[in-house]
Enzyme design. Structure first.
Site, mmCIF file in Angstrom:
data_model
loop_
_atom_site.group_PDB
_atom_site.id
_atom_site.type_symbol
_atom_site.label_atom_id
_atom_site.label_comp_id
_atom_site.label_asym_id
_atom_site.label_seq_id
_atom_site.Cartn_x
_atom_site.Cartn_y
_atom_site.Cartn_z
ATOM 1 N N ASP A 83 0.882 -1.204 0.102
ATOM 2 C CA ASP A 83 -0.138 0.055 -0.153
ATOM 3 C C ASP A 83 0.697 1.241 0.178
ATOM 4 O O ASP A 83 1.951 1.449 0.649
ATOM 5 C CB ASP A 83 -0.927 0.001 1.259
ATOM 6 C CG ASP A 83 -2.096 0.977 1.293
ATOM 7 O OD1 ASP A 83 -2.774 1.045 0.294
ATOM 8 O OD2 ASP A 83 -1.948 2.009 2.285
ATOM 9 N N GLU A 118 14.719 -15.377 -0.131
ATOM 10 C CA GLU A 118 15.205 -16.306 0.798
ATOM 11 C C GLU A 118 14.299 -17.418 0.954
ATOM 12 O O GLU A 118 14.372 -18.545 1.154
ATOM 13 C CB GLU A 118 15.195 -15.579 1.996
ATOM 14 C CG GLU A 118 16.606 -15.251 2.737
ATOM 15 C CD GLU A 118 16.401 -14.585 3.998
ATOM 16 O OE1 GLU A 118 15.326 -15.048 4.784
ATOM 17 O OE2 GLU A 118 16.859 -13.496 4.105
HETATM 18 C C1 BGC Z 1 -5.512 2.297 -0.334
HETATM 19 C C2 BGC Z 1 -6.827 2.872 0.156
HETATM 20 C C3 BGC Z 1 -6.370 3.453 1.328
HETATM 21 C C4 BGC Z 1 -4.933 4.329 1.275
HETATM 22 C C5 BGC Z 1 -4.293 4.548 2.571
HETATM 23 C C6 BGC Z 1 -4.378 3.227 -0.573
HETATM 24 O O1 BGC Z 1 -3.808 3.426 -1.551
HETATM 25 O O2 BGC Z 1 -5.835 1.227 -1.594
HETATM 26 O O3 BGC Z 1 -7.929 2.234 0.177
HETATM 27 O O4 BGC Z 1 -7.154 4.597 1.714
HETATM 28 O O5 BGC Z 1 -4.027 3.669 0.655
HETATM 29 O O6 BGC Z 1 -3.867 3.403 3.303
#
Ligand code: BGC
Length: 544
Positions: free
Chosen positions: A229, A278
């Site tokens: 993310d 790994e």
């Molecule tokens: C996720 C979102 C989230 C954001 C903050 C993003 O890119 O896909 O759903 O709100 O990251 O974590």
């Protein structure tokens, strides 16, 4: 001629004789990866909220659909200020989703069915309820624990102004002021998203060590990879300099910003790649990286970094032949120098579902899918798109949960409309999502779009996905390679060859007569009748 020219799929992953991608080296290069949004996929305990038991019970459906891997959005312990993207404990499951035994059982069952599991890792920020953040708050200014986040004194005579001019992606300043343990005004902390999501300071060694350990925890659990993310956000420019102008949101994705796509992030991914290797077994890292260009995205995919990145340039493309051709070429061209497989995506949990985004026509959405699945590389499918679900545009304000909805100048705040629990059956309290209700109301029309309603109907979107994925599996040359051979085509039509296949896409609102019929029609997204005329908003796959 019927809508689907090839024989209907039988509904099992290996029914067509080709094994699942399974242990094939480089499986991810042409994999179709299905995104499960845990709150909204299936509810195992009838409380109206999706959970791991629900997902586990429906894995056979995913295997039958013919996808290779499942990416699960976050299920970790979280106060849910941003639907789980605010993690309080990276090694625990939120009780609303289950527990670690459920996760273990889910991973094992998926593997038994030939499905890989990719989990979501959220390293840019934690929840404000994470133990580290709570301790940092308690210990006050000067504590070394504060260095794990970005705490700063405010500007102005009394520190009443934020430390710089950055804005939160969800709207408002990217800084929130703390209170000292004695109740007086204290330092500010940085949060690029909601105030409940404080950003980690990736210059701090403890943060780096912690995430390497979290990676190992989940790799030990048996996961096959991580979707990372905000992969472009971890490192901030030295000194956290002002941006110097407003309208930050308009600039996102268009230019290098002091908090996104900084060169320092790559060192982190190089160290993670070593850990993935790994463990062996071709475990992958997938970057959610919003960058100014496909070339900048490719940097995350150098041979010693991550394996894939979402192709948001493709997701953002309009339904226009010339524009699509350009973004397809640019995507492929940019990945070639780093040897990475290109990815394609039309929908996810953050954007308006592609059926609605591309104009509201189910024909067009299906044509877009058939185009995506004819391109070389890996494709992402978001739960419910295989049912032709539209965006839910009329959710009442009181049921909305997207934090950006509650701000007025941030991201559009409309992310709940693509997160409505999916319908499994034509009847029942939540159309088979579970035995109880549904945390967001489902439109009545979804009864007819349920998996039950569409299964066995050769004209349905679901059967089109099943058939297409089966053909793709039987013909690995469809997803292989890194190029398409463009063919001459009328205005508004894309035509390209992929190995033994030709794909034609009519993006026009009118039928188009093809000068030559490219072969034998194998699969069509619409009512192609076998003549030389390609219907409006229709993709056809042909064999020589
Ligand atoms: C996720 C979102 C989230 C954001 C903050 C993003 O890119 O896909 O759903 O709100 O990251 O974590």
């Amino acid at each position: 001629m019927t809508q689907y020219l090839a024989a209907p799929a039988t509904g099992t992953a290996t029914a067509t004789g080709t094994p699942a991608t399974g242990d094939r080296p480089g499986w991810w290069r042409d994999a179709v990866i299905y995104q499960v949004y845990p709150r909204s996929f299936a509810d195992g305990n009838g409380d109206g909220m999706g959970d791991l038991a629900g997902i586990r019970s429906r894995l056979p459906y995913l295997a039958g659909l013919g996808v290779d891997a499942v990416w699960l959005s976050p299920f970790y312990a979280s106060p849910q200020a941003d639907a789980g993207y605010d993690v309080a404990d990276y090694r625990a499951i939120d009780p609303m989703f289950g527990d670690l035994h459920d996760a273990d059982a889910l991973i094992r069952d998926a593997h038994d069915l030939g499905l890989r599991i990719i989990v979501d890792l959220v390293p840019n920020h934690s929840s404000d309820q994470h133990e580290w953040f709570q301790r940092a708050l308690r210990e006050g200014p000067g504590s070394p624990l504060r260095d794990r986040y970005h705490f700063r004194p405010g500007k102005g005579e009394h520190g009443e102004e934020p430390p710089n001019d950055w804005e939160s992606i969800f709207g408002g300043p990217a800084w929130t002021r703390t209170k000292n343990p004695d109740g007086s005004h204290g330092e500010w902390y940085l949060h690029l998203f909601a105030p409940e999501q404080p950003d980690f300071n990736w210059n701090n060694q403890a943060v780096r060590d912690e995430f390497r350990s979290v990676l190992r925890f989940w790799l030990d659990m048996g996961v096959d990879g991580f979707r990372i993310d905000v992969a472009h956000g971890l490192v901030k420019a030295d000194g956290l300099p002002d941006m110097g102008h407003g309208e930050q949101l308009k600039l996102l994705g268009n230019q290098v910003l002091p908090f996104f796509d900084q060169d320092g992030v790559h060192e982190i991914y190089r160290s993670w790649r070593k850990i993935l290797e790994e463990y062996g077994g071709d475990r992958i890292g997938v970057a959610e990286a919003w960058t100014p260009s496909a070339e900048r995205t490719a940097l995350y995919l150098r041979p010693d970094e991550l394996h894939q990145a979402f192709n948001f340039h493709y997701l953002n493309a309009e339904w226009d032949a010339a524009g699509l051709r350009q973004v397809i070429d640019e995507s492929l061209d940019s990945m070639r120098p780093v040897g990475a497989a290109t990815t394609w995506v039309l929908s996810n949990h953050d954007v308006v579902r592609h059926l609605t985004r591309l104009g509201g026509s189910a024909d067009r959405a299906r044509a877009a899918t058939l185009l995506m699945l004819a391109l070389p590389g890996s494709a992402y499918v978001y739960q419910g798109e295989e049912l032709g679900l539209p965006e839910v545009l009329d959710l009442p304000d009181e049921v909305r949960q997207d934090p950006s909805f509650f701000k007025n100048n941030g991201q559009d705040g409309m992310r709940d409309g693509c997160r409505v629990p999916i319908p499994w059956t034509a009847e029942g309290p939540s159309y088979g999502f579970g035995t109880g209700g549904s945390w967001l109301p489902q439109p009545e029309q979804w009864a007819g779009l349920s998996i039950e309603s569409q299964t066995g109907d050769p004209g349905s979107t679901l059967e089109l996905y099943r058939r297409t994925l089966a053909v793709r599996r039987d013909h690995p040359d469809l997803g292989a390679g890194d190029a398409v051979e463009w063919l001459d085509a009328p205005e508004g039509v894309l035509a390209f060859r992929r190995g033994a296949f030709t794909c034609t896409v009519n993006t026009n609102a009118e039928p188009v007569e093809l000068a030559t019929v490219p072969g034998q029609a194998l699969l069509s997204s619409g009512d192609y009748d076998g003549s030389g005329a390609l219907p409006a908003d229709t993709t056809v796959w042909w064999t020589a």
